[in-house]
Design a protein around this motif. Structure first.
Motif, PDB file in Angstrom:
ATOM      1  N   ILE A  14      -7.949  -7.038   0.386  1.00 32.58           N
ATOM      2  CA  ILE A  14      -9.194  -7.079  -0.679  1.00 32.58           C
ATOM      3  C   ILE A  14      -9.845  -8.251  -0.179  1.00 32.58           C
ATOM      4  O   ILE A  14      -9.482  -9.540  -0.273  1.00 32.58           O
ATOM      5  CB  ILE A  14      -8.533  -7.261  -1.980  1.00 32.58           C
ATOM      6  CG1 ILE A  14      -7.793  -5.986  -2.213  1.00 32.58           C
ATOM      7  CG2 ILE A  14      -9.873  -7.183  -2.790  1.00 32.58           C
ATOM      8  CD1 ILE A  14      -8.154  -4.704  -1.996  1.00 32.58           C
ATOM      9  N   PRO A  15     -11.179  -8.272   0.432  1.00 31.72           N
ATOM     10  CA  PRO A  15     -11.707  -9.399   0.770  1.00 31.72           C
ATOM     11  C   PRO A  15     -12.155 -10.600  -0.382  1.00 31.72           C
ATOM     12  O   PRO A  15     -12.225 -11.551   0.026  1.00 31.72           O
ATOM     13  CB  PRO A  15     -13.321  -8.733   1.173  1.00 31.72           C
ATOM     14  CG  PRO A  15     -12.955  -7.413   1.559  1.00 31.72           C
ATOM     15  CD  PRO A  15     -11.776  -7.111   0.704  1.00 31.72           C
ATOM     16  N   ALA A  42       0.732  -1.191  -0.064  1.00 35.90           N
ATOM     17  CA  ALA A  42      -0.141   0.018  -0.131  1.00 35.90           C
ATOM     18  C   ALA A  42       0.810   1.256  -0.217  1.00 35.90           C
ATOM     19  O   ALA A  42       2.029   1.084   0.311  1.00 35.90           O
ATOM     20  CB  ALA A  42      -0.976  -0.157   1.222  1.00 35.90           C
ATOM     21  N   VAL A  78      -5.468  -0.072   5.168  1.00 43.28           N
ATOM     22  CA  VAL A  78      -5.867  -1.219   5.155  1.00 43.28           C
ATOM     23  C   VAL A  78      -6.810  -1.668   4.151  1.00 43.28           C
ATOM     24  O   VAL A  78      -6.781  -2.963   3.389  1.00 43.28           O
ATOM     25  CB  VAL A  78      -6.901  -1.735   6.371  1.00 43.28           C
ATOM     26  CG1 VAL A  78      -7.912  -2.731   6.464  1.00 43.28           C
ATOM     27  CG2 VAL A  78      -5.945  -1.435   7.641  1.00 43.28           C
ATOM     28  N   ALA A  79      -7.607  -0.588   3.629  1.00 41.82           N
ATOM     29  CA  ALA A  79      -8.336  -1.075   2.335  1.00 41.82           C
ATOM     30  C   ALA A  79      -7.528  -1.603   0.949  1.00 41.82           C
ATOM     31  O   ALA A  79      -7.953  -2.373   0.177  1.00 41.82           O
ATOM     32  CB  ALA A  79      -9.207   0.219   2.093  1.00 41.82           C
ATOM     33  N   GLN A  80      -6.283  -0.682   1.037  1.00 42.65           N
ATOM     34  CA  GLN A  80      -5.440  -1.258  -0.019  1.00 42.65           C
ATOM     35  C   GLN A  80      -4.821  -2.684  -0.029  1.00 42.65           C
ATOM     36  O   GLN A  80      -4.586  -3.475  -0.660  1.00 42.65           O
ATOM     37  CB  GLN A  80      -4.254  -0.296  -0.130  1.00 42.65           C
ATOM     38  CG  GLN A  80      -4.871   1.349  -0.540  1.00 42.65           C
ATOM     39  CD  GLN A  80      -3.613   2.066  -0.697  1.00 42.65           C
ATOM     40  OE1 GLN A  80      -2.606   1.927  -1.630  1.00 42.65           O
ATOM     41  NE2 GLN A  80      -3.553   3.269  -0.246  1.00 42.65           N
ATOM     42  N   SER A  85      -3.764   2.672   9.558  1.00 38.83           N
ATOM     43  CA  SER A  85      -5.074   1.975   9.373  1.00 38.83           C
ATOM     44  C   SER A  85      -5.797   2.576   7.984  1.00 38.83           C
ATOM     45  O   SER A  85      -6.568   1.537   7.284  1.00 38.83           O
ATOM     46  CB  SER A  85      -5.794   1.987  10.572  1.00 38.83           C
ATOM     47  OG  SER A  85      -6.512   3.412  10.844  1.00 38.83           O
ATOM     48  N   ASP A  86      -5.371   3.660   7.625  1.00 39.60           N
ATOM     49  CA  ASP A  86      -5.785   4.196   6.124  1.00 39.60           C
ATOM     50  C   ASP A  86      -5.645   3.274   5.077  1.00 39.60           C
ATOM     51  O   ASP A  86      -6.072   3.215   4.155  1.00 39.60           O
ATOM     52  CB  ASP A  86      -5.709   5.543   5.842  1.00 39.60           C
ATOM     53  CG  ASP A  86      -6.096   6.512   7.017  1.00 39.60           C
ATOM     54  OD1 ASP A  86      -7.318   6.076   7.851  1.00 39.60           O
ATOM     55  OD2 ASP A  86      -5.415   7.753   7.068  1.00 39.60           O
ATOM     56  N   LEU A 119     -12.025  -9.904   7.189  1.00 34.87           N
ATOM     57  CA  LEU A 119     -11.232  -8.916   7.882  1.00 34.87           C
ATOM     58  C   LEU A 119     -11.196  -8.909   9.473  1.00 34.87           C
ATOM     59  O   LEU A 119     -10.143  -8.828  10.141  1.00 34.87           O
ATOM     60  CB  LEU A 119     -11.159  -7.490   7.216  1.00 34.87           C
ATOM     61  CG  LEU A 119     -10.293  -6.188   7.912  1.00 34.87           C
ATOM     62  CD1 LEU A 119      -8.881  -6.753   7.649  1.00 34.87           C
ATOM     63  CD2 LEU A 119     -10.895  -4.720   7.303  1.00 34.87           C
TER      64      LEU A 119
END
Length: 531
Positions: free
Chosen positions: A38-39, A12, A33-35, A30-31, A46
């Motif tokens: 990937i579920p 990331a 995490v989305a990168q 934690s910003d 997660l």
């Protein structure tokens, strides 16, 4: 053995803008995490993960709590890399990945002045704003994105950006606009762009120039012309470029510029008669000149086939209508000049003749004249037997015959002809061309009396000059076949009745006369001598 599903992570990147220019920026790790997670790439959610952060990949792999860092990271350099560990609360499996923390300074926008021109000469000013971006910022950077706005408010709000900055045009053209420069979202600066109108190039002569000195040699309206001949008259200075277009629309669009300007194929039947020239000099706005094209008409003409009698000649006069002809040159089939007037006289040879003329507009044209013989009869042979002459002639039509060229007959037989050179004539009925052929009717005396009285003393066969320089052979034999006289002559046979200067005995002798045309005459010759 059962294999557990791995945890799939992605590296990331987190970016922030250092508006204070102090390299003291705080990131929330934690910003990322989305990168990172990937579920759709993982079998566990997660929520089943324990997430911890470290300063090195080794520490993240070991997962030692003593080396963990918190969720908040403050940096004092432009780029820092930290590591994250995702560990399954169910299986205990883990994966690690990197988080790159980038700190950017906002770009520093610089007020710029741009000189604009009506470069496509369509009456409206236009400019490629992207050509000047390097002068709009203090430090050029590939990450910088430029947006342009007509008002400051639009620039501040980031709305109504100009859609075509690479080819911006407006009527009327604004005196200023605003540019916003951004490297990452929220990291930007803006300033004013001022416009000044460039100085249009002053041409020495913008035309239209008449290009009318080329002759339409093929009389088809198509010729190569040199468009560049007027450049010194348009602009004689240095560093000048000329671009040529066959329409104003193409000049405006800057498309389909004429490539072969020195040998431009001009078609006055279908093409435009005007060529538009864009004249450009660095530091000035381009200007336009025009060239008007037209072709000079050549003195076009044709000469029909000409016929004449094979043994005759003819005269021909070229009557060229609609032009003022100042020069004529006639040439024969061998290329020799035979006349410098409209009339050519005394043509006796069939073949291809040419006439080149020049009119008062300077244009020339050459046409050919094919000269042929009329069809005429052909005399194949003339037979003379027992005082009867038969003329054998062939032809495609009815043939008439004559021995004087005045009185004509359908029969090819002639009787009672004098013993001399006779000209035979043939022609087609109702036509004028006459073919003639000379033949000799030999006067062969069969008795001589060489007694010195001056009468009949010599054996003479004359008129042999009819064969030109070719020789006739005459021989005389006695009754024992002994050759007693022989002569080769191209005028006449002349024998005095002697052998070696002595008179031959009175007797009958055998003669053989062979003509150059292959005919042979034989007979007896009586020689009466006083023994």
């Amino acid at each position: 053995m059962t294999f557990l599903s791995p945890i799939v992570l992605n590296n990331a990147v987190l970016n922030t803008c250092d508006k204070n220019f102090n390299l003291n920026e705080t990131f929330q790790l934690s910003d990322a995490v989305a990168q990172l997670f990937i579920p759709a790439q993982n079998t566990e959610p997660l929520s089943a993960m324990t997430i911890t952060y470290y300063l090195s990949a080794a520490d993240a792999a070991l997962g030692n709590p003593a080396n963990q860092i918190g969720n908040t990271m403050t940096t004092n350099v432009s780029t820092v890399t930290v590591w994250v560990r995702f560990q399954s609360n169910t299986t205990g499996c883990y994966s690690i990945a990197s988080i790159q923390l980038n700190t950017y300074f906002p770009p520093k926008a610089i007020t710029t002045t741009i000189s604009v021109c009506d470069e496509n000469l369509d009456g409206s000013y236009e400019v490629n704003l992207l050509n000047y971006t390097s002068s709009m910022v203090n430090i050029p950077n590939a990450m910088n994105a430029f947006s342009f706005y007509l008002t400051q408010q639009d620039a501040q709000n980031g709305v109504n950006a100009i859609a075509n900055p690479s080819n911006y045009s407006a009527q009327p053209f604004p005196t200023q606009m605003w540019v916003k420069i951004q490297n990452i979202l929220g990291c930007d600066d803006m300033t004013i762009i001022n416009f000044v109108f460039g100085t249009k190039l002053t041409l020495q002569n913008a035309g239209p120039f008449p290009l009318d000195n080329v002759c339409d040699a093929g009389d088809d309206g198509i010729e190569n012309v040199d468009l560049t001949q007027f450049m010194p008259q348009m602009y004689p200075g240095a560093n000048v470029t000329f671009a040529y277009y066959s329409s104003m629309a193409e000049l405006n669009a800057g498309t389909n510029a004429i490539v072969n300007t020195t040998v431009y194929l001009f078609n006055q039947n279908t093409g435009s008669s005007t060529v538009y020239v864009k004249v450009s000099v660095p530091g000035f706005c381009s200007e336009k000149a025009e060239i008007k094209l037209s072709l000079k008409k050549p003195p076009f003409f044709m000469i029909p086939e000409q016929y004449f009698c094979p043994e005759g000649s003819f005269t021909y006069t070229a009557n060229i209508q609609g032009y003022n002809i100042v020069s004529y040159v006639w040439k024969d089939p061998n290329g020799n000049t035979i006349s410098n007037a409209a009339t050519v006289k005394g043509i006796k040879v069939a073949g291809i003749y040419s006439l080149t003329i020049v009119s008062d507009n300077g244009c020339s044209y050459m046409a050919t004249m094919e000269v042929k013989h009329f069809d005429v009869p052909v005399i194949q042979n003339i037979s003379i037997t027992g005082g009867i002459c038969t003329v054998f002639a062939t032809g495609s039509k009815t043939i008439l015959y004559s021995i004087d060229g005045i009185i004509w007959q359908g029969s090819n037989l002639f009787n009672g002809l004098p013993e001399e050179i006779i000209t035979f004539y043939v022609k087609y009925e109702n036509e004028e061309c006459i073919v003639k052929h000379q033949e000799v009717v030999l006067d062969i005396n069969n008795t001589i009396t060489p007694n010195g009285d001056g009468r009949n003393d010599r054996w003479i066969v004359k008129n042999l000059q009819i064969f030109g320089g070719k020789m006739t052979n005459a021989k005389v034999f006695d009754r024992y076949q002994t050759l007693i006289f022989e002569q080769n002559t191209n005028t006449k046979v002349n024998w005095d009745g002697t052998i070696a200067g002595r008179p031959v005995p009175t007797a009958s002798y055998w003669y053989v006369i062979t003509l150059p045309n292959g005919k042979v005459f034989t007979g007896w010759l009586l020689v009466k001598n006083i023994d």
